[in-house]
Design a protein around this motif. Structure first.
Motif, PDB file in Angstrom:
ATOM      1  N   MET A 219      26.047  59.994  59.261  1.00  0.00           N
ATOM      2  CA  MET A 219      24.988  59.132  59.768  1.00  0.00           C
ATOM      3  C   MET A 219      24.139  59.839  60.827  1.00  0.00           C
ATOM      4  O   MET A 219      22.945  59.578  60.953  1.00  0.00           O
ATOM      5  CB  MET A 219      25.589  57.852  60.368  1.00  0.00           C
ATOM      6  N   ALA A 220      24.749  60.750  61.582  1.00  0.00           N
ATOM      7  CA  ALA A 220      24.069  61.349  62.729  1.00  0.00           C
ATOM      8  C   ALA A 220      23.301  62.622  62.407  1.00  0.00           C
ATOM      9  O   ALA A 220      22.230  62.858  62.979  1.00  0.00           O
ATOM     10  CB  ALA A 220      25.083  61.639  63.832  1.00  0.00           C
ATOM     11  N   VAL A 235      23.920  56.712  66.988  1.00  0.00           N
ATOM     12  CA  VAL A 235      25.125  56.419  66.211  1.00  0.00           C
ATOM     13  C   VAL A 235      26.285  56.073  67.138  1.00  0.00           C
ATOM     14  O   VAL A 235      27.039  55.123  66.896  1.00  0.00           O
ATOM     15  CB  VAL A 235      25.488  57.611  65.297  1.00  0.00           C
TER      16      VAL A 235
END
Length: 266
Positions: A219-220, A235
């Protein structure tokens, strides 16, 4: 997966009620555990990038000592104290694994078996001393010490293992899929294959670390690295909010309190 069916360490003599120092294993336990692993991964990287590796490790060590001091001082399980300790260990465990690789140049192919051996030593000493590794037995200071040593080792091991698979070609998303499949193995083996509850629990516990960390990293990290480019700070913040929400719910509902007994002499 729960340890509700664990019976081999139940006492047969006179017993008294004792306050547990850890939560009951419910679906909420696993959700929060995965969230803490991901949050610890991105928080560690965020702090290290802002302060540098050495100051970050120093602050992480101080936070770890403080969190464990509060946890040991508590007479029974308290949701916010316990999960704050888990979060701090998650951050520090990530730093410990990263320091070996980034700071000392130890490859993940070596640090992973090193932390695996460290965890095995903790389990061996714990079992030799207490004759059980069950989380239903965490009622004494000595058992709690073994428990937290094992937890710290699992986070360091999971961090190294997750980074290992990510760097050998699987990437963050591929690693997340791998560990999501792997974590189902002990659960199925326990339910259908006769694997004892303690082994199933700790196997799944170790695997939550690389699973959560891989998802959070995916996600990051940037699009160029195969991620969603969410950034370490956002995140970390979003996963922290989710942790606070679940822990707050458990603190209010008390759904994760163990109701257990131990021998009168313990």
């Amino acid at each position: 997966m729960t340890t509700d069916h664990l019976t081999h360490d139940r006492p047969v003599g006179p017993v008294r009620h004792a306050a547990s120092k850890v939560p009951e294993v419910t679906v909420y336990f696993w959700i929060i555990k995965v969230l803490t692993t991901g949050m610890g991964e991105t928080a560690s990287d965020f702090v290290a990038h802002r302060l540098g590796p050495i100051p970050a490790v120093g602050l992480g060590g101080l936070a770890l000592v403080a969190a464990l001091a509060v946890q040991f001082a508590a007479r029974r399980y308290v949701a916010w104290i316990y999960w704050t300790t888990i979060v701090v260990i998650s951050v520090f465990g990530t730093m410990a694994a990263d320091v070996l690789h980034v700071g000392l140049g130890v490859p993940y192919a070596l640090s992973t078996p090193f932390f695996m051996a460290a965890l095995a030593v903790v389990f061996a000493l714990w079992h030799r001393s207490e004759r059980t590794l069950s989380i239903h037995s965490i009622h004494t200071r000595r058992r709690e010490t073994f428990y937290w040593a094992a937890v710290l080792a699992t986070f360091a091991l999971g961090t190294a293992a997750g980074d290992l698979t990510a760097t050998i070609g699987l990437g963050c998303l591929g690693s997340a899929v791998l560990y999501a499949a792997a974590i189902a193995v002990p659960a199925l083996a326990h339910r259908r294959g006769g694997l004892n509850a303690v082994t199933a629990f700790w196997s799944a516990y170790v695997l939550t670390r690389p699973l959560g960390a891989s998802v959070a990293d995916w996600m990051a990290v940037s699009h160029q690295r195969g991620g969603l480019n969410g950034g370490l700070g956002p995140v970390t913040l979003s996963w922290t909010v989710a942790i606070i929400g679940f822990v707050g719910y458990l603190a209010a509902s008390r759904k994760d309190l163990q109701h257990d007994v131990i021998p009168a002499q313990v």
